[in-house]
Design a protein around this motif. Sequence first.
Motif, PDB file in Angstrom:
ATOM      1  N   ASP A 163       2.662  25.142  79.547  1.00  0.00           N
ATOM      2  CA  ASP A 163       1.795  26.183  78.986  1.00  0.00           C
ATOM      3  C   ASP A 163       0.690  25.619  78.110  1.00  0.00           C
ATOM      4  O   ASP A 163      -0.373  26.185  77.999  1.00  0.00           O
ATOM      5  CB  ASP A 163       2.613  27.210  78.193  1.00  0.00           C
ATOM      6  CG  ASP A 163       3.363  26.597  77.030  1.00  0.00           C
ATOM      7  OD1 ASP A 163       3.653  25.391  77.097  1.00  0.00           O
ATOM      8  OD2 ASP A 163       3.686  27.312  76.074  1.00  0.00           O
ATOM      9  N   TYR A 164       0.965  24.488  77.466  1.00  0.00           N
ATOM     10  CA  TYR A 164      -0.012  23.940  76.534  1.00  0.00           C
ATOM     11  C   TYR A 164      -0.290  22.519  76.983  1.00  0.00           C
ATOM     12  O   TYR A 164       0.595  21.684  76.967  1.00  0.00           O
ATOM     13  CB  TYR A 164       0.599  23.952  75.134  1.00  0.00           C
ATOM     14  CG  TYR A 164      -0.230  23.314  74.066  1.00  0.00           C
ATOM     15  CD1 TYR A 164      -1.118  24.074  73.316  1.00  0.00           C
ATOM     16  CD2 TYR A 164      -0.131  21.953  73.801  1.00  0.00           C
ATOM     17  CE1 TYR A 164      -1.867  23.498  72.326  1.00  0.00           C
ATOM     18  CE2 TYR A 164      -0.890  21.367  72.803  1.00  0.00           C
ATOM     19  CZ  TYR A 164      -1.754  22.144  72.063  1.00  0.00           C
ATOM     20  OH  TYR A 164      -2.504  21.566  71.080  1.00  0.00           O
ATOM     21  N   SER A 165      -1.503  22.262  77.438  1.00  0.00           N
ATOM     22  CA  SER A 165      -1.776  20.941  78.011  1.00  0.00           C
ATOM     23  C   SER A 165      -2.843  20.179  77.243  1.00  0.00           C
ATOM     24  O   SER A 165      -3.967  20.623  77.125  1.00  0.00           O
ATOM     25  CB  SER A 165      -2.230  21.076  79.459  1.00  0.00           C
ATOM     26  OG  SER A 165      -1.275  21.769  80.198  1.00  0.00           O
ATOM     27  N   THR A 166      -2.434  19.033  76.706  1.00  0.00           N
ATOM     28  CA  THR A 166      -3.400  18.092  76.170  1.00  0.00           C
ATOM     29  C   THR A 166      -3.253  16.859  77.043  1.00  0.00           C
ATOM     30  O   THR A 166      -2.136  16.479  77.378  1.00  0.00           O
ATOM     31  CB  THR A 166      -3.051  17.683  74.730  1.00  0.00           C
ATOM     32  OG1 THR A 166      -2.655  18.833  74.017  1.00  0.00           O
ATOM     33  CG2 THR A 166      -4.212  17.040  74.039  1.00  0.00           C
ATOM     34  N   PHE A 167      -4.354  16.273  77.400  1.00  0.00           N
ATOM     35  CA  PHE A 167      -4.273  15.105  78.259  1.00  0.00           C
ATOM     36  C   PHE A 167      -4.546  13.836  77.457  1.00  0.00           C
ATOM     37  O   PHE A 167      -4.912  13.912  76.287  1.00  0.00           O
ATOM     38  CB  PHE A 167      -5.257  15.261  79.422  1.00  0.00           C
ATOM     39  CG  PHE A 167      -4.847  16.341  80.378  1.00  0.00           C
ATOM     40  CD1 PHE A 167      -4.010  16.055  81.432  1.00  0.00           C
ATOM     41  CD2 PHE A 167      -5.268  17.646  80.200  1.00  0.00           C
ATOM     42  CE1 PHE A 167      -3.605  17.055  82.302  1.00  0.00           C
ATOM     43  CE2 PHE A 167      -4.867  18.642  81.060  1.00  0.00           C
ATOM     44  CZ  PHE A 167      -4.035  18.350  82.110  1.00  0.00           C
ATOM     45  N   TYR A 168      -4.367  12.691  78.128  1.00  0.00           N
ATOM     46  CA  TYR A 168      -4.680  11.417  77.476  1.00  0.00           C
ATOM     47  C   TYR A 168      -6.203  11.316  77.426  1.00  0.00           C
ATOM     48  O   TYR A 168      -6.847  11.186  78.471  1.00  0.00           O
ATOM     49  CB  TYR A 168      -4.070  10.254  78.256  1.00  0.00           C
ATOM     50  CG  TYR A 168      -2.564  10.349  78.358  1.00  0.00           C
ATOM     51  CD1 TYR A 168      -1.760   9.977  77.283  1.00  0.00           C
ATOM     52  CD2 TYR A 168      -1.942  10.809  79.508  1.00  0.00           C
ATOM     53  CE1 TYR A 168      -0.375  10.068  77.359  1.00  0.00           C
ATOM     54  CE2 TYR A 168      -0.558  10.905  79.597  1.00  0.00           C
ATOM     55  CZ  TYR A 168       0.215  10.534  78.517  1.00  0.00           C
ATOM     56  OH  TYR A 168       1.571  10.636  78.592  1.00  0.00           O
ATOM     57  N   SER A 169      -6.745  11.381  76.222  1.00  0.00           N
ATOM     58  CA  SER A 169      -8.196  11.527  76.081  1.00  0.00           C
ATOM     59  C   SER A 169      -8.992  10.361  76.658  1.00  0.00           C
ATOM     60  O   SER A 169     -10.146  10.520  77.040  1.00  0.00           O
ATOM     61  CB  SER A 169      -8.553  11.738  74.616  1.00  0.00           C
ATOM     62  OG  SER A 169      -8.024  10.685  73.860  1.00  0.00           O
ATOM     63  N   SER A 170      -8.383   9.184  76.750  1.00  0.00           N
ATOM     64  CA  SER A 170      -9.151   8.022  77.222  1.00  0.00           C
ATOM     65  C   SER A 170      -9.101   7.866  78.747  1.00  0.00           C
ATOM     66  O   SER A 170      -9.756   6.990  79.303  1.00  0.00           O
ATOM     67  CB  SER A 170      -8.625   6.758  76.563  1.00  0.00           C
ATOM     68  OG  SER A 170      -7.277   6.585  76.914  1.00  0.00           O
ATOM     69  N   LEU A 171      -8.312   8.712  79.408  1.00  0.00           N
ATOM     70  CA  LEU A 171      -8.193   8.579  80.867  1.00  0.00           C
ATOM     71  C   LEU A 171      -9.070   9.605  81.584  1.00  0.00           C
ATOM     72  O   LEU A 171      -9.273  10.708  81.100  1.00  0.00           O
ATOM     73  CB  LEU A 171      -6.745   8.781  81.311  1.00  0.00           C
ATOM     74  CG  LEU A 171      -5.683   7.776  80.862  1.00  0.00           C
ATOM     75  CD1 LEU A 171      -4.357   8.093  81.541  1.00  0.00           C
ATOM     76  CD2 LEU A 171      -6.085   6.347  81.190  1.00  0.00           C
ATOM     77  N   THR A 172      -9.529   9.228  82.765  1.00  0.00           N
ATOM     78  CA  THR A 172     -10.283  10.173  83.596  1.00  0.00           C
ATOM     79  C   THR A 172      -9.284  11.013  84.396  1.00  0.00           C
ATOM     80  O   THR A 172      -8.078  10.710  84.406  1.00  0.00           O
ATOM     81  CB  THR A 172     -11.185   9.415  84.590  1.00  0.00           C
ATOM     82  OG1 THR A 172     -10.331   8.665  85.456  1.00  0.00           O
ATOM     83  CG2 THR A 172     -12.162   8.500  83.893  1.00  0.00           C
ATOM     84  N   ALA A 173      -9.807  12.034  85.065  1.00  0.00           N
ATOM     85  CA  ALA A 173      -8.916  12.895  85.867  1.00  0.00           C
ATOM     86  C   ALA A 173      -8.219  12.086  86.954  1.00  0.00           C
ATOM     87  O   ALA A 173      -7.010  12.222  87.176  1.00  0.00           O
ATOM     88  CB  ALA A 173      -9.736  14.015  86.481  1.00  0.00           C
ATOM     89  N   LYS A 228     -13.946  11.335  81.321  1.00  0.00           N
ATOM     90  CA  LYS A 228     -12.735  11.258  80.504  1.00  0.00           C
ATOM     91  C   LYS A 228     -12.339  12.674  80.080  1.00  0.00           C
ATOM     92  O   LYS A 228     -13.224  13.507  79.825  1.00  0.00           O
ATOM     93  CB  LYS A 228     -12.985  10.388  79.270  1.00  0.00           C
ATOM     94  CG  LYS A 228     -13.035   8.917  79.627  1.00  0.00           C
ATOM     95  CD  LYS A 228     -13.138   8.041  78.421  1.00  0.00           C
ATOM     96  CE  LYS A 228     -13.114   6.592  78.867  1.00  0.00           C
ATOM     97  NZ  LYS A 228     -13.307   5.663  77.768  1.00  0.00           N
ATOM     98  N   THR A 229     -11.037  12.915  79.985  1.00  0.00           N
ATOM     99  CA  THR A 229     -10.588  14.296  79.741  1.00  0.00           C
ATOM    100  C   THR A 229     -10.942  14.781  78.330  1.00  0.00           C
ATOM    101  O   THR A 229     -10.878  15.972  78.062  1.00  0.00           O
ATOM    102  CB  THR A 229      -9.081  14.451  79.965  1.00  0.00           C
ATOM    103  OG1 THR A 229      -8.407  13.495  79.162  1.00  0.00           O
ATOM    104  CG2 THR A 229      -8.711  14.261  81.411  1.00  0.00           C
ATOM    105  N   SER A 230     -11.330  13.850  77.442  1.00  0.00           N
ATOM    106  CA  SER A 230     -11.749  14.270  76.098  1.00  0.00           C
ATOM    107  C   SER A 230     -13.024  15.115  76.189  1.00  0.00           C
ATOM    108  O   SER A 230     -13.334  15.876  75.288  1.00  0.00           O
ATOM    109  CB  SER A 230     -11.981  13.051  75.205  1.00  0.00           C
ATOM    110  OG  SER A 230     -12.897  12.176  75.827  1.00  0.00           O
TER     111      SER A 230
END
Lengths: 301, 229
Positions: free
Chosen positions: A81-91, A127-129
């Motif tokens: 339900d709550y998604s934070t991704f690794y900010s330094s990685l691309t999709a 990047k996902t950030s």
Amino acid sequence: MLAIETKQLKKSYGSSLIVKGIDLIVEQGEIFGFLGRNGAGKSTFINMLTDISKPSFGTYALLGEEGPNDQVKKRIGVMPDYSTFYSSLTAIKHLKFLSSLSGKHVTSDRCKEVLKFVGLESDMNKKTSKYSFGMKKKLGIAQAIIHDPELIFLDEPTSGLDAESVIHIHQLIHNLNKRGKTIFMTSHNLDEVQKLCSRIAIMKEGQIVKIGSMDELRSFYQSTITVKLKHSPIPESEEMHLLQYLKAAGSNLEISNSYIMIDVENENKISQIIRAFTRCKVDVFRVEVEEASLEEIFLEE
Amino acid sequence: MYVLGKNEFYGLFKGVKSIIIIAILLVTSYYSAKFSELLMSGIELTAREAKSIHTAGLLALIIFFGQLFVMSISHDTINRETHERTIRFLVTRTSRSAILMGKFFGSLLFWFVCLAVSFLLISIYSHKLDLFIFSQTMSLLTYQLALTILLSVLIPRPGVTMFLGVIIGIIFPIIGFWITFTSNIWLTWMKFMTPFYYLERDDYTFFVIILLAGMMLFIANLIFRRREC
């Protein structure tokens, strides 16, 4: 084989019981919708099935395997339900890493295909950030399906998305289901659940209060169908005869110049009424059927 | 476990902190090897240490600052994931033990490579490779890393482990050595739980340090398996 089977699944935090013993069966190939207000226990229930949290009591099985089972995790996809991704990685890097973790190494082409499928093809190397909320939601779905799982959990897949993205995700869920995937989704959006799901469960205060297909839920909440019929003028010679028939066919009969409204018990009655009008040489221009919406059923609960 | 380990290993080389620590290790190795004769005249060393004076400087660096180094780059290995909820992508795909062990072995491999490069650099000067001191240093790093992982599981907030990391990194070697050499009968038993007691001995008891690290990881795993994500 059942996709999901739970027996008396409970979750408590301290003395507070959040999920109060859920027995649920989801068949393979279904799109199963889980409805409930905020705090009803929907996400807690999904979290137990996906090993994010541990049940306090009860058992569950996914794809025929008793859970929690690390092997069966490779066959399921989860969008939390709550998604934070690794900010330094691309999709693309996210998809490669998470798919490998599920035991399936994927090529860049496969990642691109899935990102195109969710509508992120133009942002796959960002990047996902730098991703917006909606883009993160789409990536959440992409990571849930990248390893081609049989059972997919989607926790609020469209909440907070714009209308176009919602339509896109609905199509995506339909396409996944057509490919034979079982989908278990939670939502606040009643229209979405009504439109997408083959079966629905309504959860309230940690318990399932109603479960079934849309038709089953309707028939439970609404014992009669209201029919509104637009017609040509009734010849005087037939008026008495038709009126007698209508009184016998249903209840709450309302007659005006060009409309009648009547409550009937089942759909067969509607066709019988149309035939009766035709026999009396009255043209039927329009038939409107009022059924209980999921909204009404939900509010009733 | 392999995928997570690989990810952790490569990820560690990307951070600025890691690059600084690698630079400190390499600079210390270079200068301790280059000025080893000068070092030997200034401090008291055991026979074995005197023989391997070139690498003793590096061992000393790890003893006094190793915990600080390890804490500074690995304090949030687990709790960063739980705090930001990225852990949910991991626990829904693999076991918690695999996550913990993958991260541990990935970090350990990072330190192994850093240390191996440092020792190789030293061997250019000394013309020999002291595997005993290398193993001792590696066992100490294993212990320090296991303690860091345990704290990262126990304490959910990365900010707290960062703060504690500095405190523990500075205090741990001081208290550890004090406990090792104290004659206080109420405290002396604690020396068996610190790595310094085993490092001070010139024998293979440093394997006990690895055993202690294993115990800490076992406890971390027990806690992590019950943890809500």
